[in-house]
Design a protein around this motif. Structure first.
Motif, mmCIF file in Angstrom:
data_model
loop_
_atom_site.group_PDB
_atom_site.id
_atom_site.type_symbol
_atom_site.label_atom_id
_atom_site.label_comp_id
_atom_site.label_asym_id
_atom_site.label_seq_id
_atom_site.Cartn_x
_atom_site.Cartn_y
_atom_site.Cartn_z
ATOM 1 N N LEU A 47 41.084 29.072 54.166
ATOM 2 C CA LEU A 47 40.819 29.186 52.738
ATOM 3 C C LEU A 47 42.086 29.536 51.973
ATOM 4 N N ASP A 48 42.881 30.462 52.520
ATOM 5 C CA ASP A 48 44.130 30.839 51.859
ATOM 6 C C ASP A 48 45.091 29.656 51.783
ATOM 7 N N LEU A 49 45.218 28.930 52.877
ATOM 8 C CA LEU A 49 46.134 27.790 52.917
ATOM 9 C C LEU A 49 45.668 26.675 51.975
ATOM 10 N N ILE A 75 37.913 26.053 43.577
ATOM 11 C CA ILE A 75 39.007 26.987 43.301
ATOM 12 C C ILE A 75 38.550 28.228 42.543
ATOM 13 N N PRO A 76 37.837 28.099 41.402
ATOM 14 C CA PRO A 76 37.507 29.301 40.630
ATOM 15 C C PRO A 76 36.773 30.371 41.435
ATOM 16 N N ALA A 77 35.885 29.944 42.328
ATOM 17 C CA ALA A 77 35.136 30.920 43.112
ATOM 18 C C ALA A 77 36.017 31.680 44.094
ATOM 19 N N LEU A 78 37.147 31.094 44.475
ATOM 20 C CA LEU A 78 38.032 31.742 45.443
ATOM 21 C C LEU A 78 39.107 32.608 44.791
ATOM 22 N N LEU A 79 39.446 32.306 43.548
ATOM 23 C CA LEU A 79 40.585 32.983 42.929
ATOM 24 C C LEU A 79 40.415 34.496 42.855
ATOM 25 N N GLY A 80 39.193 34.953 42.663
ATOM 26 C CA GLY A 80 38.979 36.390 42.557
ATOM 27 C C GLY A 80 38.762 37.078 43.881
ATOM 28 N N THR A 81 38.772 36.306 44.978
ATOM 29 C CA THR A 81 38.460 36.903 46.282
ATOM 30 C C THR A 81 39.580 36.766 47.303
ATOM 31 N N ARG A 82 40.597 35.982 46.997
ATOM 32 C CA ARG A 82 41.668 35.734 47.962
ATOM 33 C C ARG A 82 42.943 36.448 47.541
ATOM 34 N N PRO A 83 43.757 36.878 48.505
ATOM 35 C CA PRO A 83 45.079 37.425 48.166
ATOM 36 C C PRO A 83 46.028 36.285 47.811
ATOM 37 N N LEU A 84 46.401 36.197 46.566
ATOM 38 C CA LEU A 84 47.212 35.060 46.104
ATOM 39 C C LEU A 84 48.683 35.315 46.426
ATOM 40 N N LEU A 85 49.002 35.218 47.718
ATOM 41 C CA LEU A 85 50.340 35.529 48.202
ATOM 42 C C LEU A 85 51.070 34.304 48.745
ATOM 43 N N GLY A 93 48.309 43.117 30.848
ATOM 44 C CA GLY A 93 47.098 42.790 30.113
ATOM 45 C C GLY A 93 47.075 41.344 29.655
ATOM 46 N N ALA A 94 48.216 40.843 29.222
ATOM 47 C CA ALA A 94 48.284 39.459 28.750
ATOM 48 C C ALA A 94 48.044 38.477 29.893
ATOM 49 N N VAL A 95 48.666 38.739 31.036
ATOM 50 C CA VAL A 95 48.455 37.870 32.200
ATOM 51 C C VAL A 95 46.989 37.902 32.622
ATOM 52 N N GLY A 96 46.417 39.093 32.659
ATOM 53 C CA GLY A 96 45.019 39.222 33.039
ATOM 54 C C GLY A 96 44.081 38.510 32.081
ATOM 55 N N ALA A 97 44.364 38.617 30.784
ATOM 56 C CA ALA A 97 43.517 37.962 29.782
ATOM 57 C C ALA A 97 43.567 36.442 29.931
ATOM 58 N N LEU A 98 44.754 35.903 30.154
ATOM 59 C CA LEU A 98 44.889 34.458 30.330
ATOM 60 C C LEU A 98 44.156 33.979 31.582
ATOM 61 N N SER A 99 44.382 34.693 32.691
ATOM 62 C CA SER A 99 43.755 34.289 33.955
ATOM 63 C C SER A 99 42.240 34.365 33.861
#
Length: 224
Positions: free
Chosen positions: A63-65, A105-115, A142-148
């Protein structure tokens, strides 16, 4: 240990982590996250399940890859614009396009370490654009978080709606009936009656309208 902290060891040329990742992305596109399994991936690659484990330790690594590979489709060079707003508008619009192409993608973005390298490169770009515009510290975060949050939430809603309403005529009828229902109860919903655009079915227009509101808020922070 996250897959990003490990070095890929040389293996037999028949398989590679890159080929496995490409197959995982294709399987996710076809079946979604629930359809991804080592067995199904092995069948797609025409290999044994254990062969995959020579390259990745688990489904979590897959999933990460796969997520990082898909995020790599957001072209950073094409997103460059004359101003910070132009650049971020292009970046966020391209992010939406990639998410629509890969609905998982959207369902994974909040659950995966984006490294992964692709995810980090895109995060670096967003941070750099806002930092160069003048934001630092909590305002930058805050700005980055709001955009994401805006982009991810919008696309998740868009995908969910489109998965349920595939018939344009049926959708138009539903919107028309909803508007009539609200109008019949204008005493309860006076603001909705006057301002809600229930006939607006253009997600592109809606996305840019909301994005501009977020960017206006960021610009207010810059002018303080």
């Amino acid at each position: 240990m996250p897959v990003w902290f490990e070095e890929e060891r040389p293996r037999r040329p028949r398989l590679s982590r890159e080929r496995i990742t490409e197959a995982a992305v294709a399987l996710l596109d076809a079946e979604g996250v629930g359809g991804l399994s080592m067995r199904r991936l092995a069948a797609r690659l025409d290999c044994g399940t254990m062969s995959i484990y020579e390259y990745v330790a688990s489904k979590e690594d897959l999933l990460d890859l796969a997520l990082d590979a898909a995020l790599g489709e957001i072209d950073l060079a094409e997103a460059a614009g004359p101003t910070w707003r132009d650049t971020l508008t292009r970046l966020m619009s391209r992010s939406r396009q990639v998410m629509r192409r890969h609905p998982w993608i959207p369902a994974l973005l909040g659950t995966r370490p984006l490294l992964g390298p692709q995810a980090l490169a895109r995060s670096e770009r967003v941070y750099a654009v806002l930092n160069e515009a003048g934001l630092t510290g909590p305002q930058l975060l805050g700005a980055v978080g709001a955009l994401s949050s805006y982009v991810n939430g919008f696309v998740l809603t868009e995908l969910s709606w489109r998965s349920r309403h595939r018939d344009p005529a049926g959708e138009s009828d539903l919107r028309h009936r909803a508007a009539e229902h609200i109008a019949r109860h204008a005493d309860r919903y006076p603001v909705l009656t006057r301002h809600a655009r229930l006939d607006m079915d253009d997600f592109e227009e809606g996305f840019l309208l909301g994005l501009n509101v977020v960017l206006d808020g960021i610009e207010t922070q810059l002018n303080q």
